[in-house]
Design a protein around this motif. Structure first.
Motif, PDB file in Angstrom:
ATOM      1  N   UNK A   3      -9.401  18.688  12.013  1.00  0.00           N
ATOM      2  CA  UNK A   3     -10.573  18.161  12.712  1.00  0.00           C
ATOM      3  C   UNK A   3     -10.153  17.233  13.829  1.00  0.00           C
ATOM      4  N   UNK A   4     -10.929  17.248  14.868  1.00  0.00           N
ATOM      5  CA  UNK A   4     -10.664  16.365  15.989  1.00  0.00           C
ATOM      6  C   UNK A   4     -11.897  15.537  16.280  1.00  0.00           C
ATOM      7  N   UNK A   5     -11.666  14.270  16.594  1.00  0.00           N
ATOM      8  CA  UNK A   5     -12.799  13.441  16.986  1.00  0.00           C
ATOM      9  C   UNK A   5     -13.222  13.800  18.400  1.00  0.00           C
ATOM     10  N   UNK A 166     -14.277   1.341   9.590  1.00  0.00           N
ATOM     11  CA  UNK A 166     -14.001   1.829  10.940  1.00  0.00           C
ATOM     12  C   UNK A 166     -12.555   1.571  11.377  1.00  0.00           C
ATOM     13  N   UNK A 167     -11.835   0.733  10.590  1.00  0.00           N
ATOM     14  CA  UNK A 167     -10.441   0.471  10.960  1.00  0.00           C
ATOM     15  C   UNK A 167      -9.464   1.411  10.265  1.00  0.00           C
ATOM     16  N   UNK A 170      -7.118   7.465  11.731  1.00  0.00           N
ATOM     17  CA  UNK A 170      -7.883   8.674  12.022  1.00  0.00           C
ATOM     18  C   UNK A 170      -7.683   9.790  11.015  1.00  0.00           C
ATOM     19  N   UNK A 173     -10.041   9.199   8.268  1.00  0.00           N
ATOM     20  CA  UNK A 173     -11.426   9.450   8.681  1.00  0.00           C
ATOM     21  C   UNK A 173     -11.700  10.943   8.796  1.00  0.00           C
ATOM     22  N   UNK A 174     -10.694  11.668   9.279  1.00  0.00           N
ATOM     23  CA  UNK A 174     -10.905  13.089   9.563  1.00  0.00           C
ATOM     24  C   UNK A 174     -10.393  14.003   8.458  1.00  0.00           C
TER      25      UNK A 174
END
Lengths: 243, 107
Positions: A3-5, A166-167, A170, A173-174
């Motif tokens: 996945x990519x943001x 949020x810290x 990535x 998160x992904x």
């Protein structure tokens, strides 16, 4: 798959912090340009459709069907019915394209047909979704974050502030697992909220288009979006909190 | 976090305890977030939100998280885009037959 943001320059994510907030205004002309370009493209597509151009029809099908299917699923009980609704919508588009008056955009017109059909198909066997706040856009009560989180002294200030998810890096998160959780969380949103949220934050429609396609007032649409976003943020916060 | 911001945050809370805070509370700020991001606030309300964000240690994070959530949700969308939910052959066939070019021979 990985996945990519989406890039931060995306028009929905520009004002990242209070200090950057005024930069938001700088983005407006870009948005306007985009709108003009897509309006022009749409006129061309419409002309080609009316001229019987199969390629134009095919690419329109490819472009919109996945999003249409996901939106139909908000209203109907299962995938088979949703697929049927999408198919019927395209048939209606073929029959209606000649009399379509470009007062709304082509895609809002198509999606409005879809939503109307999905609603009537969904009526027969309502899906097991929270329906209680179907009309929630009208309710006066607005606070979307659990009031207990503001209950310290002084009142109305965070006593249990947002945690720091949020810290996270990535790749956390992904992670596939996170993505699966998020997809599941979207599906549990009440239907109208979910429809608004999908069109605004996944398909990146403008609020005017969403109002048109779903038959909502501007204020109503915004309240629904507000609630959906707050729920989604809280869901993700709790998800990372639990591990 | 910068020291002056921490001090301003403390001042805001102290004033609020004394019932004197001229700015928004966090709860009010959170309730305005979507209108703020949509650019739909009146200049006055927008100024109030900005003033709160300058002083609050938490609400800017809340907004960042809303924005990050939207980006994460956007990242999920790529996943199922390979879906092909339509019977393309039937649709094209229909398009050919009911194609809008010839409204006259729709007998």
């Amino acid at each position: 798959m990985s996945y990519r943001l989406p890039r931060r320059s995306d028009r929905y994510t520009r004002c990242a912090a209070a200090a950057e907030v005024d930069a938001v205004a700088d983005g407006e002309p870009v948005k306007a340009q985009d709108a003009t370009r897509s309006a022009l493209a749409e006129v061309t597509v419409l002309e080609r459709l009316r001229g019987g151009d199969e390629r134009a029809f095919e690419s329109l099908i490819d472009q919109h069907s996945p999003a249409m299917l996901r939106l139909a699923l908000v209203y109907v009980p299962n995938l088979a019915v949703a697929e049927e609704v999408v198919q019927e919508t395209w048939l209606a588009v073929v029959r209606g394209v000649d009399s379509f008056q470009a007062r709304s955009s082509l895609r809002t017109w198509i999606f409005r047909i879809l939503v109307n059909r999905a609603k009537s198909s969904g009526m027969a066997e309502p899906r097991n979704l929270p329906l209680s706040d179907e009309a929630e856009g009208d309710k006066a009560e607005r606070s979307v974050v659990d009031t207990a989180r503001f209950s310290g002294l002084p009142r109305g200030y965070w006593s249990s502030p947002p945690n720091h998810w949020d810290e996270l890096p990535e790749d956390r998160l992904l992670a596939r697992e996170t993505m699966a959780f998020i997809e599941g969380a979207i599906e549990t949103l009440p239907r109208v909220q979910q429809a608004v949220f999908r069109l605004r934050d996944i398909e990146h429609w403008t609020s005017a288009e969403v109002c048109e396609a779903l038959g909502l007032t501007v204020a109503n649409q915004r309240v629904l979006l507000h609630r959906a976003r707050a729920r989604m943020r809280t869901a993700i916060e709790e998800y990372f909190d639990a591990r | 976090m910068r020291v002056d911001k921490v001090l301003r945050g403390m001042l805001m809370k102290a004033l609020a305890l004394a019932g004197l805070n001229p700015w928004l509370t966090c709860r009010e700020c959170v309730d305005l977030v979507t209108e703020f991001l949509e650019g739909a606030l009146s200049p006055r309300d927008r100024a109030l939100v900005l003033a709160h964000l300058e002083r609050c240690p938490h609400c800017p994070r809340y907004i960042r998280q809303i924005e990050l959530m939207i980006r994460l949700v956007g990242a999920t969308a790529t996943d199922s885009d390979a879906l092909s939910p339509v019977n393309r052959a039937a649709l094209l066939d229909d398009f050919r037959r009911h194609g809008p070019r010839d409204p006259d021979d729709e007998t």
